[in-house]
Write a protein that holds these residues in place. Structure first.
Motif, PDB file in Angstrom:
ATOM      1  N   VAL A  92       0.862  -1.191   0.000  1.00 57.69           N
ATOM      2  CA  VAL A  92       0.000   0.000   0.000  1.00 57.69           C
ATOM      3  C   VAL A  92       0.896   1.238   0.000  1.00 57.69           C
TER       4      VAL A  92
ATOM      5  N   VAL B 162       6.621  -0.069  12.423  1.00 54.98           N
ATOM      6  CA  VAL B 162       8.011   0.196  12.064  1.00 54.98           C
ATOM      7  C   VAL B 162       8.268   1.699  11.919  1.00 54.98           C
TER       8      VAL B 162
ATOM      9  N   ALA C 267      13.494   5.631  -3.579  1.00 55.56           N
ATOM     10  CA  ALA C 267      13.600   4.641  -2.508  1.00 55.56           C
ATOM     11  C   ALA C 267      14.738   5.108  -1.604  1.00 55.56           C
TER      12      ALA C 267
HETATM   13  N1  APR Z   1      -0.635   6.298   2.686  1.00 54.10           N
HETATM   14  C1  APR Z   1       0.168   5.460   1.962  1.00 54.10           C
HETATM   15  N2  APR Z   1       1.478   5.706   1.745  1.00 54.10           N
HETATM   16  C2  APR Z   1       2.013   6.820   2.242  1.00 54.10           C
HETATM   17  C3  APR Z   1       1.246   7.756   3.009  1.00 54.10           C
HETATM   18  C4  APR Z   1      -0.138   7.452   3.219  1.00 54.10           C
HETATM   19  N3  APR Z   1      -0.932   8.260   3.909  1.00 54.10           N
HETATM   20  N4  APR Z   1       2.081   8.750   3.401  1.00 54.10           N
HETATM   21  C5  APR Z   1       3.315   8.464   2.906  1.00 54.10           C
HETATM   22  N5  APR Z   1       3.271   7.307   2.207  1.00 54.10           N
HETATM   23  C6  APR Z   1       4.405   6.624   1.558  1.00 54.10           C
HETATM   24  C7  APR Z   1       5.274   7.508   0.672  1.00 54.10           C
HETATM   25  O1  APR Z   1       4.750   7.632  -0.638  1.00 54.10           O
HETATM   26  C8  APR Z   1       6.618   6.752   0.684  1.00 54.10           C
HETATM   27  O2  APR Z   1       6.711   5.822  -0.380  1.00 54.10           O
HETATM   28  O3  APR Z   1       5.292   6.158   2.562  1.00 54.10           O
HETATM   29  C9  APR Z   1       6.600   6.001   2.018  1.00 54.10           C
HETATM   30  C10 APR Z   1       7.635   6.520   3.039  1.00 54.10           C
HETATM   31  O4  APR Z   1       8.904   6.250   2.528  1.00 54.10           O
HETATM   32  P1  APR Z   1      10.236   7.118   2.781  1.00 54.10           P
HETATM   33  O5  APR Z   1       9.903   8.549   2.824  1.00 54.10           O
HETATM   34  O6  APR Z   1      11.274   6.600   1.825  1.00 54.10           O
HETATM   35  O7  APR Z   1      10.637   6.706   4.285  1.00 54.10           O
HETATM   36  P2  APR Z   1      11.576   5.513   4.812  1.00 54.10           P
HETATM   37  O8  APR Z   1      13.005   5.934   4.765  1.00 54.10           O
HETATM   38  O9  APR Z   1      11.152   4.249   4.174  1.00 54.10           O
HETATM   39  O10 APR Z   1      11.171   5.507   6.350  1.00 54.10           O
HETATM   40  C11 APR Z   1       9.851   5.144   6.735  1.00 54.10           C
HETATM   41  O11 APR Z   1      10.545   4.242   8.832  1.00 54.10           O
HETATM   42  O12 APR Z   1      12.608   4.263   9.881  1.00 54.10           O
HETATM   43  C12 APR Z   1      11.360   4.880   9.784  1.00 54.10           C
HETATM   44  O13 APR Z   1      11.793   7.199  10.393  1.00 54.10           O
HETATM   45  C13 APR Z   1      11.472   6.318   9.325  1.00 54.10           C
HETATM   46  O14 APR Z   1       9.235   6.759   9.948  1.00 54.10           O
HETATM   47  C14 APR Z   1      10.088   6.544   8.835  1.00 54.10           C
HETATM   48  C15 APR Z   1       9.709   5.203   8.220  1.00 54.10           C
END
Ligand code: APR
Ligand code: ZN
Ligand code: ZN
Length: 368
Positions: free
Chosen positions: A215, A284, A362
């Motif tokens: 998702v 997570v 990513a």
């Molecule tokens: N619904 C679905 N997807 C969403 C939403 C939402 N409401 N809001 C954001 N996203 C998606 C974004 O499109 C993105 O692909 O969530 C993803 C977040 O990815 P990144 O910004 O790359 O973050 P990431 O480095 O994966 O970290 C995610 O894990 O370690 C923790 O602090 C970090 O809280 C953060 C999380």
């Protein structure tokens, strides 16, 4: 002297300039960074989701070569290649001895922005002390880090790929392999398919899940999710993920394991809703400190036998998990190269933050 990216205060752009480093103290190591991933948690320090003192050298996902060792350091020597672990793991405290290195009692000092003893090893160009993220501050050409934050790896592993093991891969893959109890043939869902979520997807595949529902609100991420092992993608801007997952799971009414990998109240609630009776919800994503949930314990936990589990650093013990992850990579089971959307210079750090906010990448990886 080393070039580093510094956050001077909340919501400020990072500034790249030269810093001065002391020699490593006892139990510390000087590492010349080869690469550092740019993670959402770095952005979370900039926007206040993760409160840390400023001015601070950000970055907590890196790999490099040991240049100098402090007194008493025995596990690495100059020339060794190392992954820098976001969480130091001493191997000797109560948690480490119980197999919970991710909860190492030495790790709490990270909130001070200093080294394990709270003091600083880096100075700004005007001579004032700088803080560093996670005892590391990997947005710097060189860094002084605790010995218990480094994991030695073979010299033939590309350091750019190894850097990702310091946070994102460890957290995402570990969430699936260590925190969750995924059984062969399970149906799982991952909400949020960024740098960490894509790793939860490949971890779920490695753990033997047969249906993996991704998702996200970004179509590019859903495409990437499929490359990492997702069998179905749901665009949260087009349909409600909760009803879509109920449709997909029929009478079972939910997935065996649901992962939330963003840290928002709404998506955490969705993850709990899409977990079947008797299933597990794994949290997570790191939420802001003011996010609270209202849980009806009768219906959401007791009658439904559900488990909600927090996942810190993929519940990983790095000295074991880093070699294990590299074995999976060598066998072709773990994708690392494919996580890197962009390779950048430390000078491009603010653009990399914008790309992350826009959900475009990513991982951006800084190469030094
Ligand atoms: N619904 C679905 N997807 C969403 C939403 C939402 N409401 N809001 C954001 N996203 C998606 C974004 O499109 C993105 O692909 O969530 C993803 C977040 O990815 P990144 O910004 O790359 O973050 P990431 O480095 O994966 O970290 C995610 O894990 O370690 C923790 O602090 C970090 O809280 C953060 C999380
Ligand atoms: Zn991170
Ligand atoms: Zn410990």
């Amino acid at each position: 002297m080393a070039k580093a990216a510094i956050l001077s205060g909340l919501e400020q752009p990072l500034e790249v300039r030269d810093i001065e480093l002391e020699a490593p103290h006892a139990g510390e190591v000087k590492v010349r960074l080869a690469a550092s991933g740019v993670c959402h948690s770095d952005l979370s320090v900039q926007n206040g989701t993760i409160p840390l003192p400023t001015p601070i050298v950000l970055g907590h996902e890196g790999a490099g070569v040991v240049e100098e060792i402090g007194e008493g350091v025995t596990t690495v020597k100059p020339g060794d290649h190392v992954v820098l672990s976001y969480v130091p793991q001493c191997g000797n405290c109560y948690s480490c001895k119980r197999g919970q290195g991710y909860m190492c009692e030495k790790a709490g000092a990270a909130v001070t922005g200093g080294m394990l003893d709270g003091t600083s090893r880096v100075k700004d160009s005007d001579g004032s002390n700088l803080f560093v993220m996670a005892h590391l501050g990997t947005f710097s050409e060189t860094s002084i880090v605790p010995e218990i934050s480094v994991v030695k790896i073979d010299n033939d592993v590309p350091l750019k790929l190894a850097s990702l093991l310091g946070c994102g891969v460890q957290t995402g893959v570990g969430a699936a392999l260590n925190t969750a109890d995924i059984k062969e043939g399970d149906t799982v869902a991952i909400i949020g398919c960024g740098g960490v979520g894509l790793n939860a997807i490949q971890g779920a595949r490695i753990a033997g899940a047969s249906e993996i529902i991704a998702v996200d609100q970004n179509e590019t991420k859903l495409q990437m999710a499929k490359e990492f092992g997702a069998t179905t993608g749901i665009n949260a801007t087009e349909k409600d993920p909760v009803s879509a997952i109920f449709d997909l799971t029929g009478d079972r009414a939910g997935v065996d394991v649901a992962f939330e990998v963003i840290g928002l109240q709404k998506t955490i609630e969705q993850a709990m809703q899409i977990t079947r009776r008797g299933g597990e919800t794994i949290l997570v994503g790191v939420p802001r400190l003011d996010v609270n949930l209202t849980i009806n314990p009768a219906f959401q936990l007791v009658y439904t036998g559900k488990t909600v589990k927090g996942c810190w650093y993929g519940s990983s013990n790095v000295q074991q998990s880093v070699p294990m992850l590299l074995d999976l990579w060598k066998k072709g089971d773990l994708k690392l190269e494919e996580l890197i959307s962009r390779t950048i210079s430390v000078n491009d750090i603010n653009e990399a933050f914008e790309a992350m906010k826009g959900g475009e990448v990513a991982r951006s990886v800084i190469e030094y």
